[in-house]
Scaffold this motif. Structure first.
Motif, PDB file in Angstrom:
ATOM      1  N   LYS A   8       6.173  -1.727  -2.282  1.00 52.44           N
ATOM      2  CA  LYS A   8       5.618  -2.932  -2.906  1.00 52.44           C
ATOM      3  C   LYS A   8       5.212  -3.988  -1.890  1.00 52.44           C
ATOM      4  CE  LYS A   8       8.088  -2.364  -7.283  1.00 52.44           C
ATOM      5  NZ  LYS A   8       9.163  -2.881  -8.166  1.00 52.44           N
ATOM      6  N   THR A   9       5.768  -3.930  -0.692  1.00 49.86           N
ATOM      7  CA  THR A   9       5.419  -4.926   0.325  1.00 49.86           C
ATOM      8  C   THR A   9       3.975  -4.765   0.812  1.00 49.86           C
ATOM      9  OG1 THR A   9       6.186  -3.600   2.227  1.00 49.86           O
ATOM     10  CG2 THR A   9       7.825  -4.990   1.106  1.00 49.86           C
ATOM     11  N   PHE A  10       3.342  -3.640   0.511  1.00 50.08           N
ATOM     12  CA  PHE A  10       1.976  -3.402   0.970  1.00 50.08           C
ATOM     13  C   PHE A  10       0.919  -4.062   0.078  1.00 50.08           C
ATOM     14  CE2 PHE A  10       4.145   0.272   3.001  1.00 50.08           C
ATOM     15  CZ  PHE A  10       3.801  -0.011   4.311  1.00 50.08           C
ATOM     16  N   GLU A  11       1.294  -4.498  -1.124  1.00 53.92           N
ATOM     17  CA  GLU A  11       0.391  -5.214  -2.026  1.00 53.92           C
ATOM     18  C   GLU A  11      -0.937  -4.465  -2.199  1.00 53.92           C
ATOM     19  OE1 GLU A  11       0.068  -9.152  -0.446  1.00 53.92           O
ATOM     20  OE2 GLU A  11       2.074  -9.715  -1.116  1.00 53.92           O
ATOM     21  N   PHE A  12      -0.871  -3.263  -2.725  1.00 47.40           N
ATOM     22  CA  PHE A  12      -2.018  -2.380  -2.853  1.00 47.40           C
ATOM     23  C   PHE A  12      -2.734  -2.534  -4.198  1.00 47.40           C
ATOM     24  CE2 PHE A  12       2.107  -0.389  -3.561  1.00 47.40           C
ATOM     25  CZ  PHE A  12       2.016  -0.014  -4.894  1.00 47.40           C
ATOM     26  N   ASP A  13      -3.994  -2.097  -4.220  1.00 47.38           N
ATOM     27  CA  ASP A  13      -4.806  -2.086  -5.444  1.00 47.38           C
ATOM     28  C   ASP A  13      -4.627  -0.792  -6.232  1.00 47.38           C
ATOM     29  OD1 ASP A  13      -6.174  -4.552  -4.721  1.00 47.38           O
ATOM     30  OD2 ASP A  13      -7.287  -3.348  -3.274  1.00 47.38           O
TER      31      ASP A  13
END
Length: 228
Positions: free
Chosen positions: A39-44
Motif C-alpha cells: 500500500k505504500t506504493f500508492e498504485f493505480d
C-alpha cells in the motif's frame, strides 16, 4: 510516457514464492505485512496472473451458453474512473468472477483474441471490464500501454505469481523490484522461484541496483531495487 511499474514479491530465504504448506499463523502475518508494504506504493492498478486471481475470486467457474451471437474482439470498459483497478492476466478466459470488484478494486480482465464468446458474455453480465492484448499470447507491453492510454494508469504494481513477475522483469518493463524476504527456509525443490519464465526464454541476468534494505517486525527484511 510508460507507467512506473513495481514488482512486489514475498519470498522464503531460499527464494521460493508459494506459501502453501507454511504454518498458518506465520503465513497470515507474512501476508499482512506484505500487503501493508504494498500500500505504500500508492498504485493505480495491481496485476496478478490467473491462478492468483482465481483464489481472489473464490472461483466456482462460469456458465456456458451465454453468448447468443459472436462478440467482437474489442476492449470493453465498464468503469473508466475507478480509484484502483485489479488487472487479471488471463489469456484464455478462465477466472469465474462473481462481481466486478476484487478487494475493493474494479476488475479488468486481460485476454487473447482466442477467448470464447461465452466467457465475454459472462464478463459483460457481471460488469467486468476486459481488454485484448494479443491473438494467442499476451503482449505485456501492449497491456501496459492500454492501461495507461485508456484508463490513465500511471503507477502499476505486479503482485504475483512467479511467472507473471518473471515475465514483466524479463520484458524490461519493471522500474523497481520489491522483495519481502521472510525468516523461513522452504527447502521444497519443486516449488518455483520468485521469478520464472518458460524454459529457455531467459538468456541473461537482469541486473538491479539496491535502493534500500529495511528490517521488519518478526525478522523479515524488505529489499528494494531499481532497474540497473
Amino acid at each position: 510516457m510508460q507507467p512506473y511499474i513495481i514488482c512486489h514479491m514475498m519470498s522464503s530465504l531460499d527464494g521460493h514464492a508459494l506459501t502453501d504448506g507454511w504454518d498458518r499463523a506465520f503465513k497470515k502475518a507474512a501476508g499482512d505485512l506484505y500487503e501493508k508494504l504494498a500500500k505504500t506504493f500508492e498504485f493505480d492498478a495491481w496485476i496478478c496472473g490467473r491462478v492468483t486471481m482465481q483464489e481472489v475470486a473464490h472461483d466456482d467457474g462460469y456458465p456456458n451458453g451465454m453468448a447468443k451471437s459472436p462478440i467482437a474482439r474489442t476492449h470493453h470498459f465498464v468503469d473508466r474512473n475507478a480509484k484502483v483497478y485489479a488487472v487479471s492476466i488471463d489469456p484464455h478466459g478462465k477466472v469465474g468472477w462473481k462481481t466486478n470488484e476484487a478487494l475493493g478494486s474494479h476488475v479488468v480482465e486481460v485476454l487473447t483474441e482466442g477467448v470464447s464468446d461465452d466467457y465475454l458474455a459472462y464478463l459483460q453480465s457481471v460488469g467486468v471490464s476486459y481488454i485484448f492484448a494479443g491473438k494467442s499470447e499476451i503482449d505485456l507491453k501492449q497491456v501496459v500501454d492500454i492501461l495507461n492510454k485508456e484508463l490513465g494508469c500511471k503507477r502499476l504494481i505486479v503482485e504475483g505469481g512467479p511467472h507473471i513477475s518473471g515475465s514483466f522483469v524479463h520484458a524490461g518493463l519493471v522500474d523497481e523490484v520489491s522483495v519481502l524476504i521472510l525468516p523461513l527456509v522452504d527447502g521444497r525443490g519443486e516449488h518455483p522461484a520468485s521469478f520464472e519464465v518458460s524454459p529457455g526464454v531467459w538468456k541473461q541476468p537482469s541486473h538491479l541496483i539496491l535502493s534500500s534494505a529495511e528490517v521488519q517486525a518478526g525478522g523479515a527484511v524488505w529489499l528494494r531495487y531499481q532497474r540497473g
